[in-house]
Design a protein around this motif. Structure first.
Motif, PDB file in Angstrom:
ATOM      1  N   ARG A  91      -3.298  -0.432 -10.063  1.00  0.00           N
ATOM      2  CA  ARG A  91      -2.908  -1.322  -8.961  1.00  0.00           C
ATOM      3  C   ARG A  91      -1.472  -1.803  -9.139  1.00  0.00           C
ATOM      4  NH1 ARG A  91      -8.091  -5.351  -8.573  1.00  0.00           N
ATOM      5  NH2 ARG A  91      -9.666  -3.750  -8.305  1.00  0.00           N
ATOM      6  N   ASP A 149       2.306   1.611  -3.481  1.00  0.00           N
ATOM      7  CA  ASP A 149       1.281   2.083  -4.408  1.00  0.00           C
ATOM      8  C   ASP A 149       1.026   3.577  -4.229  1.00  0.00           C
ATOM      9  OD1 ASP A 149       1.004  -0.471  -5.428  1.00  0.00           O
ATOM     10  OD2 ASP A 149      -0.869  -0.896  -4.369  1.00  0.00           O
ATOM     11  N   GLN A 207       0.823  -1.211   0.000  1.00  0.00           N
ATOM     12  CA  GLN A 207       0.000   0.000   0.000  1.00  0.00           C
ATOM     13  C   GLN A 207       0.855   1.258   0.000  1.00  0.00           C
ATOM     14  OE1 GLN A 207      -2.608  -0.748   3.361  1.00  0.00           O
ATOM     15  NE2 GLN A 207      -4.342  -0.951   1.953  1.00  0.00           N
TER      16      GLN A 207
END
Length: 108
Positions: free
Chosen positions: A53, A12, A9
């Protein structure tokens, strides 16, 4: 879970920030207005979401049950429709809500 899984996360989010930084620099260097993007097909939208993603072309192909060449075709077409020239710009679009496009927070 491996290191990458634990920090995915964060990675990203950092990728999105970096991509947006490139877009902001581009907006100041090239202030000409970008044309309104053409409507994406549902498959192009799927590919864009998966690019957001940070999936590789092969991972996208596996996920959508299509060939990697088809993924590349969808990427080329959606990038042309959105008037972006790099995968990083496409990733930034994936993180940019349509309601904020064209604003300082999302210059595309």
């Amino acid at each position: 879970m491996d290191w990458w899984g634990d920090h995915r996360q964060l990675a990203d989010a950092l990728l999105a920030v970096i991509a947006c930084a490139f877009l902001l620099v581009d907006a100041f260097v090239n202030p000409s207005a970008r044309p309104a993007p053409h409507k994406l097909t549902s498959r192009e939208a799927d590919v864009l979401q998966l690019v957001g993603r940070t999936m590789s072309n092969q991972q996208i192909a596996d996920h959508l049950h299509i060939s990697e060449a088809t993924v590349k075709t969808h990427l080329n077409r959606l990038m042309a429709k959105l008037d972006v020239s790099s995968r990083a710009q496409a990733v930034a679009l994936a993180y940019c809500p349509s309601t904020s496009r064209g604003t300082a927070g999302c210059p595309i």
